[in-house]
Design a protein around this motif. Sequence first.
Motif, short mmCIF file in Angstrom:
data_model
loop_
_atom_site.label_atom_id
_atom_site.label_comp_id
_atom_site.label_asym_id
_atom_site.label_seq_id
_atom_site.Cartn_x
_atom_site.Cartn_y
_atom_site.Cartn_z
N GLN A 39 0.85 -1.19 0.00
CA GLN A 39 0.00 0.00 0.00
C GLN A 39 0.88 1.23 0.00
O GLN A 39 1.70 1.42 0.90
CB GLN A 39 -0.93 0.01 1.21
CG GLN A 39 -1.95 1.13 1.16
CD GLN A 39 -3.06 0.97 2.19
OE1 GLN A 39 -2.91 0.27 3.18
NE2 GLN A 39 -4.19 1.60 1.93
N ALA A 40 0.70 2.04 -1.03
CA ALA A 40 1.41 3.30 -1.13
C ALA A 40 0.54 4.41 -0.56
O ALA A 40 -0.69 4.28 -0.53
CB ALA A 40 1.74 3.59 -2.60
N PRO A 41 1.13 5.50 -0.11
CA PRO A 41 0.34 6.60 0.46
C PRO A 41 -0.73 7.09 -0.51
O PRO A 41 -0.46 7.33 -1.69
CB PRO A 41 1.39 7.69 0.71
CG PRO A 41 2.66 6.94 0.90
CD PRO A 41 2.57 5.77 -0.03
N GLY A 42 -1.95 7.17 -0.02
CA GLY A 42 -3.05 7.67 -0.84
C GLY A 42 -3.61 6.67 -1.83
O GLY A 42 -4.48 7.02 -2.64
N LYS A 43 -3.12 5.44 -1.77
CA LYS A 43 -3.59 4.42 -2.71
C LYS A 43 -4.21 3.24 -1.98
O LYS A 43 -3.97 3.02 -0.79
CB LYS A 43 -2.44 3.94 -3.60
CG LYS A 43 -1.90 5.00 -4.55
CD LYS A 43 -0.94 4.40 -5.55
CE LYS A 43 -0.49 5.44 -6.56
NZ LYS A 43 0.44 4.85 -7.57
N ARG A 45 -4.79 -0.67 -1.02
CA ARG A 45 -3.92 -1.84 -0.85
C ARG A 45 -4.10 -2.76 -2.06
O ARG A 45 -5.22 -2.95 -2.55
CB ARG A 45 -4.28 -2.58 0.43
CG ARG A 45 -3.37 -3.75 0.73
CD ARG A 45 -3.73 -4.35 2.08
NE ARG A 45 -5.05 -4.95 2.07
CZ ARG A 45 -5.73 -5.29 3.16
NH1 ARG A 45 -5.19 -5.05 4.36
NH2 ARG A 45 -6.92 -5.86 3.07
N THR A 90 7.47 1.68 -4.62
CA THR A 90 7.57 2.24 -3.28
C THR A 90 6.24 2.08 -2.55
O THR A 90 5.19 2.50 -3.04
CB THR A 90 7.95 3.73 -3.35
OG1 THR A 90 9.27 3.84 -3.89
CG2 THR A 90 7.90 4.37 -1.96
N ALA A 91 6.28 1.46 -1.38
CA ALA A 91 5.07 1.19 -0.61
C ALA A 91 5.44 0.49 0.70
O ALA A 91 6.58 0.06 0.88
CB ALA A 91 4.11 0.30 -1.40
N MET A 92 4.45 0.38 1.56
CA MET A 92 4.57 -0.51 2.72
C MET A 92 4.13 -1.88 2.24
O MET A 92 3.06 -2.03 1.63
CB MET A 92 3.68 -0.04 3.85
CG MET A 92 3.82 -0.83 5.13
SD MET A 92 5.39 -0.53 5.94
CE MET A 92 5.04 1.04 6.74
N GLN A 117 8.71 -1.25 5.07
CA GLN A 117 8.72 -0.19 4.07
C GLN A 117 9.77 -0.45 2.99
O GLN A 117 10.92 -0.78 3.29
CB GLN A 117 9.01 1.16 4.74
CG GLN A 117 9.09 2.34 3.78
CD GLN A 117 7.75 2.67 3.14
OE1 GLN A 117 6.70 2.59 3.80
NE2 GLN A 117 7.78 3.05 1.87
N THR A 119 11.34 1.61 -0.29
CA THR A 119 11.42 2.90 -0.96
C THR A 119 12.41 2.79 -2.11
O THR A 119 13.56 2.39 -1.90
CB THR A 119 11.87 4.00 0.01
OG1 THR A 119 10.96 4.07 1.11
CG2 THR A 119 11.90 5.35 -0.70
#
Length: 122
Positions: A39-43, A45, A90-92, A117, A119
């Motif tokens: 899951q990337a920020p603002g996106k 999962r 890039t994502a968790m 994480q 990156t």
Amino acid sequence: QVQLVESGGGSVQAGGSLRLACVASGYTGSNYCMGWFRQAPGKEREEVADIDSDGSRAYADAVKGRFTISKDNAKNTLYLQMNSLKPEDTAMYYCAGGPMGRPCAESGYGYWGQGTQVTVSS
């Protein structure tokens, strides 16, 4: 109590590689799916890859040919080898497991790790 603990995340330049690991404990069933999600920020999962207890694998189109999911039953460990990384990777990243056979439906994953994480810089 089932626990999933991920490791192996970090920062890497585009084109580089990382290997994620997920150590599982507490699950005694013989039928299961295990998967990697991100899951990337603002996106939303999204599922990256999964593998079932028979070793059958499936991959998201975005990672086919670059990522490989595998498991070591003796070590109770799930892996995700990530090659040719791109900034959009890039994502968790989360490890998940569930007592089900294929298809490995996301709704069937009852166990989740805390995430690691990744990156990728350009």
